[in-house]
Design a protein around this motif. Structure first.
Motif, PDB file in Angstrom:
ATOM      1  N   VAL A  74       3.335 -12.815  23.412  1.00 38.13           N
ATOM      2  CA  VAL A  74       2.781 -13.543  22.265  1.00 38.13           C
ATOM      3  C   VAL A  74       3.788 -14.623  21.893  1.00 38.13           C
ATOM      4  O   VAL A  74       4.950 -14.321  21.596  1.00 38.13           O
ATOM      5  N   VAL A  75       3.347 -15.880  21.919  1.00 36.38           N
ATOM      6  CA  VAL A  75       4.267 -16.994  21.739  1.00 36.38           C
ATOM      7  C   VAL A  75       3.700 -17.996  20.734  1.00 36.38           C
ATOM      8  O   VAL A  75       2.502 -17.979  20.421  1.00 36.38           O
ATOM      9  N   GLY A  76       4.577 -18.865  20.253  1.00 33.73           N
ATOM     10  CA  GLY A  76       4.161 -19.951  19.372  1.00 33.73           C
ATOM     11  C   GLY A  76       5.084 -21.137  19.552  1.00 33.73           C
ATOM     12  O   GLY A  76       6.218 -20.991  20.027  1.00 33.73           O
ATOM     13  N   PHE A  77       4.612 -22.323  19.171  1.00 28.66           N
ATOM     14  CA  PHE A  77       5.403 -23.542  19.323  1.00 28.66           C
ATOM     15  C   PHE A  77       6.255 -23.853  18.106  1.00 28.66           C
ATOM     16  O   PHE A  77       7.159 -24.686  18.184  1.00 28.66           O
ATOM     17  N   GLY A  78       5.983 -23.229  16.984  1.00 25.87           N
ATOM     18  CA  GLY A  78       6.740 -23.530  15.786  1.00 25.87           C
ATOM     19  C   GLY A  78       6.339 -24.874  15.190  1.00 25.87           C
ATOM     20  O   GLY A  78       5.337 -25.468  15.566  1.00 25.87           O
ATOM     21  N   PRO A  79       7.152 -25.383  14.268  1.00 29.25           N
ATOM     22  CA  PRO A  79       6.784 -26.626  13.573  1.00 29.25           C
ATOM     23  C   PRO A  79       6.973 -27.870  14.427  1.00 29.25           C
ATOM     24  O   PRO A  79       7.806 -27.902  15.334  1.00 29.25           O
ATOM     25  N   ASP A  80       6.176 -28.897  14.113  1.00 28.61           N
ATOM     26  CA  ASP A  80       6.341 -30.249  14.667  1.00 28.61           C
ATOM     27  C   ASP A  80       6.174 -30.329  16.180  1.00 28.61           C
ATOM     28  O   ASP A  80       6.792 -31.178  16.836  1.00 28.61           O
ATOM     29  N   ALA A  81       5.361 -29.457  16.760  1.00 27.02           N
ATOM     30  CA  ALA A  81       5.051 -29.588  18.180  1.00 27.02           C
ATOM     31  C   ALA A  81       4.234 -30.860  18.410  1.00 27.02           C
ATOM     32  O   ALA A  81       3.548 -31.354  17.506  1.00 27.02           O
ATOM     33  N   ILE A  82       4.313 -31.395  19.611  1.00 24.21           N
ATOM     34  CA  ILE A  82       3.613 -32.631  19.948  1.00 24.21           C
ATOM     35  C   ILE A  82       2.594 -32.337  21.037  1.00 24.21           C
ATOM     36  O   ILE A  82       2.906 -31.675  22.035  1.00 24.21           O
ATOM     37  N   CYS A  83       1.370 -32.814  20.849  1.00 22.72           N
ATOM     38  CA  CYS A  83       0.288 -32.575  21.809  1.00 22.72           C
ATOM     39  C   CYS A  83      -0.182 -33.889  22.421  1.00 22.72           C
ATOM     40  O   CYS A  83      -0.328 -34.897  21.716  1.00 22.72           O
ATOM     41  N   TYR A  84      -0.414 -33.856  23.719  1.00 27.61           N
ATOM     42  CA  TYR A  84      -0.956 -34.998  24.450  1.00 27.61           C
ATOM     43  C   TYR A  84      -2.251 -34.549  25.119  1.00 27.61           C
ATOM     44  O   TYR A  84      -2.258 -33.556  25.854  1.00 27.61           O
ATOM     45  N   ARG A  85      -3.327 -35.309  24.877  1.00 28.58           N
ATOM     46  CA  ARG A  85      -4.625 -34.928  25.423  1.00 28.58           C
ATOM     47  C   ARG A  85      -5.155 -36.006  26.358  1.00 28.58           C
ATOM     48  O   ARG A  85      -4.935 -37.196  26.153  1.00 28.58           O
ATOM     49  N   GLY A  86      -5.860 -35.557  27.384  1.00 29.57           N
ATOM     50  CA  GLY A  86      -6.472 -36.474  28.326  1.00 29.57           C
ATOM     51  C   GLY A  86      -7.711 -35.854  28.929  1.00 29.57           C
ATOM     52  O   GLY A  86      -8.150 -34.769  28.516  1.00 29.57           O
ATOM     53  N   SER A  87      -8.290 -36.534  29.916  1.00 30.34           N
ATOM     54  CA  SER A  87      -9.512 -36.065  30.567  1.00 30.34           C
ATOM     55  C   SER A  87      -9.305 -35.993  32.068  1.00 30.34           C
ATOM     56  O   SER A  87      -8.541 -36.769  32.649  1.00 30.34           O
TER      57      SER A  87
END
Length: 223
Positions: A74-87
């Motif tokens: 069980v994991v988490g990224f914590g605060p201020d993670a950055i996400c990049y999305r594409g197709s």
């Protein structure tokens, strides 16, 4: 790419809010983590599922990651993670798959806080890992120095293996000043060779195909 899913992990997100029970499970092709801290994840799926995972990361929720050997964390990224999305457009599929890469703040600041994350570290990728470390820290170094320096850091437990899917990640402990001092000491002991003539240090060039091929070879526990 046949049976590619057998070389991937899974991420599962569950959330219950009164009348609704959300459960999303997607394939993961790359993951880097440290205990219950996630640093990098690359996943793909439908638009709604990837959107829900993205929102959950920003809301600092936790996930269950299943590794290729069946183990789970069980994991988490914590605060201020950055996400990049594409197709991703696939032949024969009308709707594109959505691709998400999420990066923790620690990984986003790679090399600037006395710790450098390496995606692939092993006998077959030692030169690539050394080039990455030198580049992030801005060190004056030679490609031939990878062996003596990395071996000494393994012995002193300055290199830590991390959890990985689709990669063999590690974290190298040491600031730029600490690495410079290490280089100076190794040079004074005659462990590092200087170039035979003055001029720029020439590093080997790798194509993307060569880098991916080297990274896919079996790894041992030593760099």
């Amino acid at each position: 790419m046949e049976n590619a899913h057998l070389r991937m992990g899974r991420i599962e997100y569950r959330r219950s809010t009164g009348k609704t029970d959300t459960r999303i499970s997607l394939y993961v092709d790359r993951y880097v983590g440290e205990g219950d801290d996630a640093h990098l994840i690359s996943l793909f799926g439908g638009d709604a599922e990837v959107g829900a995972i993205t929102a959950a990361i920003y809301e600092k929720h936790t996930f269950t990651v299943t590794f290729m050997d069946g183990s789970q964390k069980v994991v988490g990224f914590g605060p201020d993670a950055i996400c990049y999305r594409g197709s991703i457009n696939l032949q024969g599929r009308k709707q594109a798959l959505r691709h998400l890469i999420a990066v923790s703040t620690s990984l986003h600041a790679n090399g600037s806080a006395g710790r450098t994350f390496i995606l692939h570290l092993g006998p077959n990728t030692r030169e690539l890992a050394w080039a990455t470390l030198v580049s992030f820290l801005g060190l004056p170094a030679d490609p031939r120095w990878s062996g003596p320096i990395l071996e000494a850091m393994w012995t002193e437990k300055k290199i830590q293996r991390l959890d990985g899917i689709g990669c063999t990640p590690a974290a190298i402990q040491g600031s730029r000043d600490e690495l410079l001092a290490r280089l100076g000491q190794a040079r004074s002991l005659g462990l590092l060779l200087f170039p035979e003539k003055n001029g720029p240090v020439l590093w080997p060039r790798y194509t993307i195909e060569q880098a991916l091929k080297a990274a896919s070879l079996p790894m041992s526990n030593d760099a």
